[in-house]
Write a protein that holds these residues in place. Sequence first.
Motif, short mmCIF file in Angstrom:
data_model
loop_
_atom_site.label_atom_id
_atom_site.label_comp_id
_atom_site.label_asym_id
_atom_site.label_seq_id
_atom_site.Cartn_x
_atom_site.Cartn_y
_atom_site.Cartn_z
N UNK A 18 0.87 -1.19 0.00
CA UNK A 18 0.00 0.00 0.00
C UNK A 18 0.90 1.23 0.00
N UNK A 19 0.75 2.08 -1.01
CA UNK A 19 1.54 3.29 -1.13
C UNK A 19 0.90 4.39 -0.29
N UNK A 31 15.60 9.84 -2.16
CA UNK A 31 14.18 9.95 -2.50
C UNK A 31 13.56 8.56 -2.37
N UNK A 32 12.34 8.49 -1.82
CA UNK A 32 11.75 7.20 -1.52
C UNK A 32 10.23 7.31 -1.55
N UNK A 33 9.57 6.32 -1.00
CA UNK A 33 8.12 6.33 -0.81
C UNK A 33 7.82 5.81 0.59
N UNK A 34 6.70 6.26 1.14
CA UNK A 34 6.18 5.68 2.38
C UNK A 34 5.22 4.59 1.98
N UNK A 117 4.90 13.88 0.78
CA UNK A 117 3.56 14.21 0.29
C UNK A 117 2.68 12.98 0.53
N UNK A 118 1.73 13.06 1.47
CA UNK A 118 0.85 11.92 1.72
C UNK A 118 -0.03 11.60 0.50
N UNK A 119 -0.28 10.34 0.30
CA UNK A 119 -1.21 9.86 -0.71
C UNK A 119 -2.37 9.22 0.03
#
Length: 146
Positions: A18-19, A31-34, A117-119
């Motif tokens: 889940x992104x 740079x990454x993703x949560x 930046x939350x998605x």
Amino acid sequence: MIKALSTGEREACVTVSHLDGLVLARSGFNTSVNYRSAICMGRPELITDKDEVIRQFELFFNRLAPGRWDTLRPMADQELKATGMLKMDIVDFAVKERAGGPSDSVEADHDIWAGHIPITTEIGTEVTATDSKRADLNHEVMHYSF
């Protein structure tokens, strides 16, 4: 895939991710993703009991839209025969997540915006099918919460 796994003789790995957001650091390297993810391993088996298949469908559709199962037409025998459903006892699993902002504070003097930046996912307003015999959705029955 379902046919290959339905015998219970093969192991399988089910992965769900889940992104949750974009992490924009001061460098491409950081740079990454949560995200949240789960990896589950086991040996799947085909559910052959018709009543259990129907029960699982009911649980699934009522999770998508609470109360919806009781409003649907009954499933045809041909539909049940055409749909394979597996169950799997989880014998091993791993979960992982990443949350928060970038981890490049040593580069804080680089003059560029950094942060995350939350998605989010939200339930929108329904759009009635043009050939629907009813124009209303039974909102009393359907209360979404994820």
